[in-house]
Design a protein around this motif. Structure first.
Motif, short mmCIF file in Angstrom:
data_model
loop_
_atom_site.label_atom_id
_atom_site.label_comp_id
_atom_site.label_asym_id
_atom_site.label_seq_id
_atom_site.Cartn_x
_atom_site.Cartn_y
_atom_site.Cartn_z
N ALA A 74 0.85 -1.19 0.00
CA ALA A 74 0.00 0.00 0.00
C ALA A 74 0.88 1.24 0.00
O ALA A 74 2.06 1.19 0.36
CB ALA A 74 -0.90 -0.01 1.22
N GLY A 75 0.30 2.36 -0.41
CA GLY A 75 1.03 3.63 -0.36
C GLY A 75 2.12 3.75 -1.40
O GLY A 75 3.11 4.47 -1.20
N VAL A 76 1.96 3.04 -2.52
CA VAL A 76 2.93 3.16 -3.60
C VAL A 76 2.27 3.91 -4.75
O VAL A 76 1.21 3.52 -5.22
CB VAL A 76 3.39 1.76 -4.09
N ASN A 77 2.89 4.99 -5.19
CA ASN A 77 2.29 5.80 -6.24
C ASN A 77 3.31 6.20 -7.30
O ASN A 77 4.52 6.09 -7.08
CB ASN A 77 1.71 7.09 -5.62
N SER A 78 2.77 6.70 -8.41
CA SER A 78 3.62 7.27 -9.48
C SER A 78 4.75 6.35 -9.89
O SER A 78 5.91 6.77 -10.00
CB SER A 78 4.23 8.60 -9.02
N VAL A 79 4.43 5.08 -10.13
CA VAL A 79 5.48 4.15 -10.57
C VAL A 79 5.78 4.43 -12.05
O VAL A 79 4.88 4.46 -12.89
CB VAL A 79 5.03 2.69 -10.40
N ARG A 80 7.04 4.68 -12.35
CA ARG A 80 7.46 4.95 -13.73
C ARG A 80 8.64 4.03 -14.04
O ARG A 80 9.58 3.92 -13.26
CB ARG A 80 7.93 6.39 -13.90
N ALA A 81 8.58 3.37 -15.17
CA ALA A 81 9.66 2.46 -15.56
C ALA A 81 10.48 3.09 -16.67
O ALA A 81 9.94 3.62 -17.64
CB ALA A 81 9.07 1.13 -16.02
N GLY A 82 11.77 3.02 -16.54
CA GLY A 82 12.66 3.56 -17.56
C GLY A 82 13.80 2.61 -17.84
O GLY A 82 13.76 1.44 -17.48
N ARG A 83 14.82 3.13 -18.49
CA ARG A 83 15.97 2.31 -18.84
C ARG A 83 17.25 2.98 -18.38
O ARG A 83 17.29 4.20 -18.17
CB ARG A 83 16.02 2.09 -20.36
N LEU A 84 18.25 2.15 -18.22
CA LEU A 84 19.54 2.59 -17.72
C LEU A 84 20.57 2.00 -18.67
O LEU A 84 20.56 0.79 -18.91
CB LEU A 84 19.70 2.00 -16.33
N VAL A 85 21.43 2.83 -19.24
CA VAL A 85 22.49 2.30 -20.10
C VAL A 85 23.82 2.82 -19.57
O VAL A 85 23.98 4.02 -19.35
CB VAL A 85 22.29 2.72 -21.57
N ARG A 86 24.73 1.90 -19.29
CA ARG A 86 26.06 2.29 -18.82
C ARG A 86 27.09 1.92 -19.87
O ARG A 86 26.95 0.90 -20.54
CB ARG A 86 26.41 1.55 -17.54
N MET A 87 28.12 2.72 -19.97
CA MET A 87 29.19 2.40 -20.92
C MET A 87 30.47 3.09 -20.49
O MET A 87 30.47 4.01 -19.67
CB MET A 87 28.79 2.86 -22.32
N GLU A 88 31.57 2.65 -21.08
CA GLU A 88 32.84 3.34 -20.92
C GLU A 88 33.18 3.99 -22.25
O GLU A 88 33.07 3.34 -23.30
CB GLU A 88 33.93 2.37 -20.49
N VAL A 89 33.57 5.25 -22.18
CA VAL A 89 33.77 6.04 -23.38
C VAL A 89 35.15 6.68 -23.32
O VAL A 89 35.52 7.26 -22.31
CB VAL A 89 32.67 7.13 -23.46
N ASP A 90 35.92 6.56 -24.41
CA ASP A 90 37.19 7.27 -24.51
C ASP A 90 36.94 8.66 -25.08
O ASP A 90 36.35 8.78 -26.16
CB ASP A 90 38.16 6.52 -25.44
#
Lengths: 89, 89
Positions: B35-51
């Motif tokens: 209970a008491g959970v609101n505004s759930v938004r799902a997104g994405r996460l991209v990690r990388m190493e960049v020169d």
């Protein structure tokens, strides 16, 4: 008395687990001409607002959600970040 | 001379855009008794190493990648975070 906490869950493939989405992005970037891009890993981000008595309470509630539903602990790592009073975007 | 930067991209559905994954998580959490959970938004996460030659160079390169490939700017917002010298998990 409970407060509303803005919580962010960061879900990433565990070390050593295949990450086809990350590999696809890496290959596509190379095809587009980007050089020097390595270790691309794709994960998920879930944000929510949670009513809880304390920040610790919000954190342990969301960790339980991750174990039960949001993440797959066999193949994914998750990290829970709690921000008090900061509205979810 | 270039350094390696650990970069994280956080991609979230834009305000007002439907988020079926977030809605599904919200409904499932409710069914599990949270209970008491609101505004759930799902997104994405991209990690990388960049020169790149600088942190600013890494950031603008990854912002270009987001516009071209990683995000869909019509329906998604993205945020690029650059950490110098911190290895990607």
């Amino acid at each position: 008395m409970s407060d509303t906490y803005s919580v962010e869950v960061r879900i990433t493939p565990r070390q050593g687990i295949l990450d086809p989405e990350g590999e696809t992005i890496a290959r596509a970037l190379e095809n587009l001409g980007y050089a020097g891009v390595n270790s691309v890993r794709a994960g998920r981000l879930v944000r929510m607002e949670v009513d809880a008595a304390s920040a610790d309470g919000a954190r342990s509630m969301v960790e339980k959600m991750c174990e039960e539903l949001i993440a797959n602990p066999v193949i994914e790592d998750y990290e829970v970040l709690v921000h008090e009073g900061e509205p979810v975007g």
